[in-house]
Write a protein that holds these residues in place. Structure first.
Motif, PDB file in Angstrom:
ATOM      1  N   GLN A 442       0.830  -1.207   0.000  1.00  0.00           N
ATOM      2  CA  GLN A 442       0.000   0.000   0.000  1.00  0.00           C
ATOM      3  C   GLN A 442       0.864   1.256   0.000  1.00  0.00           C
ATOM      4  O   GLN A 442       0.542   2.249  -0.662  1.00  0.00           O
ATOM      5  CB  GLN A 442      -0.939   0.003   1.200  1.00  0.00           C
ATOM      6  CG  GLN A 442      -1.967   1.133   1.184  1.00  0.00           C
ATOM      7  CD  GLN A 442      -2.838   1.115  -0.058  1.00  0.00           C
ATOM      8  OE1 GLN A 442      -3.430   0.088  -0.399  1.00  0.00           O
ATOM      9  NE2 GLN A 442      -2.922   2.243  -0.756  1.00  0.00           N
ATOM     10  N   GLN A 443       1.978   1.228   0.735  1.00  0.00           N
ATOM     11  CA  GLN A 443       2.891   2.375   0.732  1.00  0.00           C
ATOM     12  C   GLN A 443       3.450   2.630  -0.666  1.00  0.00           C
ATOM     13  O   GLN A 443       3.565   3.777  -1.111  1.00  0.00           O
ATOM     14  CB  GLN A 443       4.035   2.134   1.720  1.00  0.00           C
ATOM     15  CG  GLN A 443       3.639   2.205   3.180  1.00  0.00           C
ATOM     16  CD  GLN A 443       4.786   1.847   4.110  1.00  0.00           C
ATOM     17  OE1 GLN A 443       5.801   1.270   3.693  1.00  0.00           O
ATOM     18  NE2 GLN A 443       4.649   2.167   5.384  1.00  0.00           N
ATOM     19  N   LEU A 444       3.795   1.544  -1.359  1.00  0.00           N
ATOM     20  CA  LEU A 444       4.303   1.677  -2.727  1.00  0.00           C
ATOM     21  C   LEU A 444       3.226   2.246  -3.646  1.00  0.00           C
ATOM     22  O   LEU A 444       3.510   3.083  -4.515  1.00  0.00           O
ATOM     23  CB  LEU A 444       4.778   0.319  -3.233  1.00  0.00           C
ATOM     24  CG  LEU A 444       6.110  -0.173  -2.655  1.00  0.00           C
ATOM     25  CD1 LEU A 444       6.216  -1.693  -2.752  1.00  0.00           C
ATOM     26  CD2 LEU A 444       7.282   0.486  -3.357  1.00  0.00           C
ATOM     27  N   LYS A 445       1.980   1.837  -3.454  1.00  0.00           N
ATOM     28  CA  LYS A 445       0.878   2.373  -4.251  1.00  0.00           C
ATOM     29  C   LYS A 445       0.642   3.844  -3.931  1.00  0.00           C
ATOM     30  O   LYS A 445       0.385   4.663  -4.825  1.00  0.00           O
ATOM     31  CB  LYS A 445      -0.392   1.555  -4.011  1.00  0.00           C
ATOM     32  CG  LYS A 445      -0.300   0.112  -4.515  1.00  0.00           C
ATOM     33  CD  LYS A 445      -1.558  -0.681  -4.229  1.00  0.00           C
ATOM     34  CE  LYS A 445      -2.651  -0.366  -5.228  1.00  0.00           C
ATOM     35  NZ  LYS A 445      -3.813  -1.280  -5.071  1.00  0.00           N
ATOM     36  N   ASP A 446       0.745   4.194  -2.661  1.00  0.00           N
ATOM     37  CA  ASP A 446       0.566   5.597  -2.258  1.00  0.00           C
ATOM     38  C   ASP A 446       1.621   6.492  -2.899  1.00  0.00           C
ATOM     39  O   ASP A 446       1.336   7.614  -3.325  1.00  0.00           O
ATOM     40  CB  ASP A 446       0.626   5.723  -0.736  1.00  0.00           C
ATOM     41  CG  ASP A 446      -0.588   5.096  -0.041  1.00  0.00           C
ATOM     42  OD1 ASP A 446      -1.613   4.877  -0.719  1.00  0.00           O
ATOM     43  OD2 ASP A 446      -0.493   4.829   1.172  1.00  0.00           O
ATOM     44  N   LYS A 447       2.865   6.002  -2.942  1.00  0.00           N
ATOM     45  CA  LYS A 447       3.937   6.779  -3.576  1.00  0.00           C
ATOM     46  C   LYS A 447       3.669   6.930  -5.074  1.00  0.00           C
ATOM     47  O   LYS A 447       3.907   8.000  -5.651  1.00  0.00           O
ATOM     48  CB  LYS A 447       5.287   6.092  -3.360  1.00  0.00           C
ATOM     49  CG  LYS A 447       5.763   6.045  -1.918  1.00  0.00           C
ATOM     50  CD  LYS A 447       6.151   7.397  -1.388  1.00  0.00           C
ATOM     51  CE  LYS A 447       6.755   7.276   0.006  1.00  0.00           C
ATOM     52  NZ  LYS A 447       7.107   8.597   0.588  1.00  0.00           N
ATOM     53  N   ALA A 448       3.171   5.858  -5.707  1.00  0.00           N
ATOM     54  CA  ALA A 448       2.855   5.931  -7.137  1.00  0.00           C
ATOM     55  C   ALA A 448       1.763   6.954  -7.402  1.00  0.00           C
ATOM     56  O   ALA A 448       1.818   7.709  -8.384  1.00  0.00           O
ATOM     57  CB  ALA A 448       2.433   4.550  -7.639  1.00  0.00           C
ATOM     58  N   LEU A 449       0.753   6.988  -6.525  1.00  0.00           N
ATOM     59  CA  LEU A 449      -0.315   7.982  -6.661  1.00  0.00           C
ATOM     60  C   LEU A 449       0.234   9.397  -6.518  1.00  0.00           C
ATOM     61  O   LEU A 449      -0.158  10.310  -7.257  1.00  0.00           O
ATOM     62  CB  LEU A 449      -1.398   7.731  -5.615  1.00  0.00           C
ATOM     63  CG  LEU A 449      -2.265   6.485  -5.816  1.00  0.00           C
ATOM     64  CD1 LEU A 449      -3.107   6.213  -4.560  1.00  0.00           C
ATOM     65  CD2 LEU A 449      -3.161   6.644  -7.040  1.00  0.00           C
ATOM     66  N   LYS A 450       1.161   9.566  -5.589  1.00  0.00           N
ATOM     67  CA  LYS A 450       1.748  10.890  -5.375  1.00  0.00           C
ATOM     68  C   LYS A 450       2.542  11.334  -6.595  1.00  0.00           C
ATOM     69  O   LYS A 450       2.465  12.496  -7.018  1.00  0.00           O
ATOM     70  CB  LYS A 450       2.636  10.872  -4.130  1.00  0.00           C
ATOM     71  CG  LYS A 450       3.044  12.256  -3.656  1.00  0.00           C
ATOM     72  CD  LYS A 450       3.600  12.196  -2.242  1.00  0.00           C
ATOM     73  CE  LYS A 450       3.784  13.604  -1.686  1.00  0.00           C
ATOM     74  NZ  LYS A 450       4.240  13.585  -0.282  1.00  0.00           N
ATOM     75  N   ARG A 451       3.304  10.426  -7.195  1.00  0.00           N
ATOM     76  CA  ARG A 451       4.062  10.758  -8.407  1.00  0.00           C
ATOM     77  C   ARG A 451       3.126  11.120  -9.554  1.00  0.00           C
ATOM     78  O   ARG A 451       3.426  11.994 -10.371  1.00  0.00           O
ATOM     79  CB  ARG A 451       4.965   9.583  -8.817  1.00  0.00           C
ATOM     80  CG  ARG A 451       6.058   9.258  -7.850  1.00  0.00           C
ATOM     81  CD  ARG A 451       7.092   8.331  -8.469  1.00  0.00           C
ATOM     82  NE  ARG A 451       6.593   7.019  -8.823  1.00  0.00           N
ATOM     83  CZ  ARG A 451       6.509   5.982  -8.004  1.00  0.00           C
ATOM     84  NH1 ARG A 451       6.863   6.117  -6.731  1.00  0.00           N
ATOM     85  NH2 ARG A 451       6.073   4.806  -8.433  1.00  0.00           N
ATOM     86  N   ALA A 452       1.995  10.409  -9.605  1.00  0.00           N
ATOM     87  CA  ALA A 452       1.040  10.652 -10.691  1.00  0.00           C
ATOM     88  C   ALA A 452       0.192  11.887 -10.462  1.00  0.00           C
ATOM     89  O   ALA A 452      -0.424  12.408 -11.399  1.00  0.00           O
ATOM     90  CB  ALA A 452       0.137   9.426 -10.843  1.00  0.00           C
ATOM     91  N   GLY A 453       0.173  12.356  -9.207  1.00  0.00           N
ATOM     92  CA  GLY A 453      -0.667  13.511  -8.894  1.00  0.00           C
ATOM     93  C   GLY A 453      -2.132  13.132  -8.758  1.00  0.00           C
ATOM     94  O   GLY A 453      -3.028  13.962  -8.956  1.00  0.00           O
ATOM     95  N   PHE A 454      -2.400  11.865  -8.412  1.00  0.00           N
ATOM     96  CA  PHE A 454      -3.764  11.360  -8.277  1.00  0.00           C
ATOM     97  C   PHE A 454      -4.042  10.939  -6.842  1.00  0.00           C
ATOM     98  O   PHE A 454      -3.122  10.697  -6.053  1.00  0.00           O
ATOM     99  CB  PHE A 454      -3.979  10.116  -9.166  1.00  0.00           C
ATOM    100  CG  PHE A 454      -3.927  10.398 -10.643  1.00  0.00           C
ATOM    101  CD1 PHE A 454      -4.266  11.629 -11.169  1.00  0.00           C
ATOM    102  CD2 PHE A 454      -3.537   9.388 -11.524  1.00  0.00           C
ATOM    103  CE1 PHE A 454      -4.221  11.865 -12.532  1.00  0.00           C
ATOM    104  CE2 PHE A 454      -3.480   9.608 -12.890  1.00  0.00           C
ATOM    105  CZ  PHE A 454      -3.823  10.854 -13.402  1.00  0.00           C
TER     106      PHE A 454
END
Length: 558
Positions: A442-454
C-alpha cells in the motif's frame, strides 16, 4: 563463528581483493567516516551508508561479533559558516542535523552502529593524540595552530598513490605561508572570534578535520582494527592523512582493510553539497519508497559509480513491488493451510519437493558466494533473488491445481521453506520491512499515486469511466484512459469483469528537468536490459496469477 565462509574484500591500500581475516578471531572492528552535520543528507551519503550497512549485516550473518563505529563531525568550518548565516549556535545546528541524519538512516533501513561518537565529546582524546604526534617529531606548533609535517613521514601517499610533489597548496589543503611544506595539514586550529573553541596546550582552538577520526577510531577500536571505510573522495586527503597521523602517534597503528564506495553521479560528476548538484534523501523518498532507493543503490556494485535517474528508481520501485507482491501472494496461498503444517515429516509425507530443495540450496549458495566476493549485491538482486521469486510464484500456481493431499502438503511446505530463505536474503540486504507485506504494498501504491498527482478515488473514477466506455463500445476512449494512466505510472489490469490497478514503470520519456538526464543511465540500462525484459514478463504473470488466485479464495485486493 556459526558459519565458515571465506569473505574477500577489495583493499584500497593494496589495490586488490584479499581474504578477510579479522585480527581477533570471531570479532570485527569497523570504522566508517560519518557526515559533517550542517544540512540534510543527500543520496551520495545514502550510497555510502547503505554499502557499509550491507557489509555490517553480512559480517553479522557470517557469525562475527561486529563493533561498528560511525562518527559525526559536529565541529567544522562548514558548520560554523552555516550557523553564522542562520544566526544559530554551531553545536545546536549540528545536533539538529545529526538527528535528521539518523531519521534518514532509519528510513532507508540502515542498522544503528555500535557507537556514533561526536567530535565535540572527544576533545581529550584528540588533544592527547596531537601531543603524541608532536612529541615524536611529526608535527609543529605555529602561533596556536598545530600542523602535521608530511615530509617527516616517509610513507605519506601510500594509500592514495600520490607523491608528495603532487600535492599543491589550495587543492583540498589550506594555503598558509607559515607552513613548512605546502601539503602540511592542520591538527589544531587556533581560536577565531565568534567560533567555538576548547582549551589546549597550544591555546584555545578546535581540531582539524582529519585528526578526529584517528582519535575516535583508536578510542573505540584501539590503534589496530580491521576495516576503515568511506567514500572514494575520502581516500585523499582525509584517509591518507588519517593513516599518517595515526602511525605517527602510534607506530603499531594498523588498519587491515581500507574499503571505499563509488560515487553517486549527476552529469557524470560526483554528487556533493559543495557542487550544488545533489538530491537529498528526502527529496527522493518523498516520491519513492525508501526501499526503492535502497534497492537502487545496491543495484550497482558498491565500488562502481552509479548514475542517478528517475528511470532507474522506477525500475527499483517496480522490483520492490514485485518482491512484496510475491510474498503477499505466498502468504495468501498458505492461509487456508494454516495449522495443517508443522507435524514431524513421515516417509509418506514429503515436507519439501526436490525442485524446491534445489532452488533453496541455489539461492543460499549464490547469496553467500556473491556477497563473499566483495559484496556483489547486483547479482543477488537481478539474478539469484529473481529465480527464487519465480519459483515461489510457480509453486503458488501449483496449489490451484487438483493434487493428492500428500503432494499438496509438500508444495505448501516448499513455499514455507522458500519464503524463509528469501526473507533471510532480504534481511541481510536490508530490504525486509518490519511491516506486513500488505502495508508495504500500500505504501508503494501511495507513492505511485503521489508521483502521478492522483488520489486513489481519481483512479477508481477513471476505471469507472473506462468501464462505461467499454460498455458503449467506445474502445478508443477506453484505450486512451488506460494509456493516460500508464503514462503516469498506473497500470490497469482486466480480469473478467473486474479492473484493478497497480504501480508500473511509465513508458520511456525525457527525464524531468529537475533530475539528471536519462542519457547518464544508458550504460547501466544496457547491462540490465536482459534481466529487465524477463522481469517485466514475470511481473505481468505475477499480476494475473495473484488476481486470479485471490479471487478464487474471495480475497479482496487493494
Amino acid at each position: 563463528m556459526a558459519k565458515e565462509q571465506e569473505l574477500q574484500l577489495y583493499n584500497t591500500l593494496t589495490k586488490q581483493k584479499e581474504i578477510f581475516k579479522p585480527k581477533i578471531p570471531g570479532k570485527v572492528g569497523m570504522y566508517v567516516c560519518g557526515v559533517t552535520s550542517y544540512d540534510l543528507s543527500h543520496i551520495g551519503h545514502a550510497r555510502a551508508y547503505v554499502a557499509f550497512d550491507v557489509l555490517f549485516r553480512y559480517l553479522k550473518h557470517l557469525g562475527y561479533e561486529v563493533t561498528f563505529v560511525r562518527n559525526f563531525t559536529d565541529v567544522d568550518d562548514k558548520i560554523i559558516r552555516r550557523a553564522n548565516e542562520l544566526g544559530e549556535d554551531p553545536l545546536a545546528l549540528s545536533g539538529r542535523y545529526c538527528q535528521e541524519f539518523l531519521d534518514d538512516m532509519d528510513d532507508i533501513q540502515c542498522l544503528t552502529p555500535s557507537y556514533q561518537p561526536l567530535v565535540s565529546d572527544h576533545m581529550d582524546q584528540i588533544r592527547d593524540m596531537i601531543s603524541q604526534i608532536i612529541s615524536k617529531g611529526f608535527a609543529y606548533e605555529m602561533e596556536g595552530d598545530v600542523y602535521f609535517a608530511v615530509d617527516k613521514f616517509p610513507n605519506y601517499g601510500q594509500l592514495s598513490g600520490r607523491k608528495l610533489g603532487d600535492n599543491r597548496a589550495g587543492e583540498r589543503v589550506a594555503v598558509d605561508s607559515r607552513k613548512r611544506h605546502p601539503a602540511d595539514f592542520a591538527l589544531w586550529k587556533a581560536a577565531k572570534p565568534g567560533e567555538p573553541s576548547w582549551d589546549s596546550p597550544w591555546g584555545p582552538g578546535r581540531p582539524g578535520w582529519h585528526i578526529e577520526c584517528s582519535a575516535m577510531s583508536a578510542h573505540y577500536l584501539t590503534h589496530s582494527f580491521d576495516i576503515h571505510g568511506g567514500g572514494m573522495d575520502l581516500i585523499f586527503p582525509h584517509h591518507e592523512n588519517e593513516l599518517a597521523q595515526s602511525c605517527a602517534a602510534c607506530p603499531e597503528s594498523h588498519v587491515s582493510f581500507w574499503v571505499h564506495n563509488g560515487f553517486v553521479t549527476a552529469n557524470d560528476e560526483k554528487m556533493s553539497k559543495s557542487l550544488g548538484n545533489f538530491f537529498t534523501i528526502r527529496e527522493v523518498t518523498k516520491l519513492y519508497h525508501p526501499l526503492a532507493l535502497r534497492h537502487f543503490l545496491m543495484g550497482t556494485h558498491y565500488r562502481s559509480p552509479v548514475n542517478y535517474s528517475i528511470s532507474q528508481i522506477e525500475i527499483s520501485s517496480e522490483a520492490v513491488y514485485y518482491i512484496y507482491q510475491t510474498l503477499q501472494d505466498c502468504q495468501d496461498a498458505l492461509f487456508p493451510f494454516q495449522g495443517s503444517q508443522g507435524a514431524e515429516p513421515t516417509a509418506k509425507t514429503p515436507r519439501i519437493t526436490p525442485a524446491a530443495k534445489e532452488c533453496i540450496s541455489k539461492l543460499h549458495t549464490d547469496f553467500e558466494t556473491k556477497l563473499s566476493d566483495d559484496i556483489h549485491t547486483p547479482y543477488i538482486l537481478n539474478a539469484a533473488l529473481q529465480e527464487a521469486l519465480r519459483f515461489m510464484n510457480s509453486s503458488v500456481n501449483q496449489l490451484k491445481k487438483k493434487m493428492q493431499k500428500q503432494q499438496q502438503s509438500s508444495v505448501v511446505q516448499s513455499i514455507i521453506e522458500l519464503e524463509k530463505e528469501v526473507r533471510q536474503v532480504l534481511s541481510v540486504l536490508g530490504l525486509l520491512s518490519a511491516l506486513p507485506y500488505s502495508e508495504v504494498l500500500q505504501q508503494l501504491k501511495d507513492k505511485a499515486l503521489k508521483r502521478a498527482g492522483f488520489t486513489e478515488e481519481d483512479v477508481f473514477y477513471q476505471i469507472e469511466e473506462r468501464a462505461l466506455a467499454r460498455k458503449n463500445k467506445d474502445f478508443k476512449r477506453s484505450d486512451e484512459i488506460r494509456s493516460v494512466l500508464a503514462a503516469k505510472g498506473i497500470a490497469l489490469m482486466d480480469v473478467g469483469k473486474e479492473t484493478v490497478w497497480r504501480p508500473c514503470i511509465p513508458p520511456v520519456q525525457e527525464e524531468q528537468p529537475l533530475y539528471p538526464s536519462r542519457i547518464r543511465t544508458l550504460q547501466c540500462q544496457i547491462n540490465q536490459e536482459k534481466w529487465h525484459r524477463q522481469f517485466q514478463l514475470d511481473v505481468a504473470q505475477l499480476i494475473f496469477d495473484s488476481i486470479i488466485y485471490s479471487a478464487s479464495f474471495g480475497i479482496i485486493m487493494n
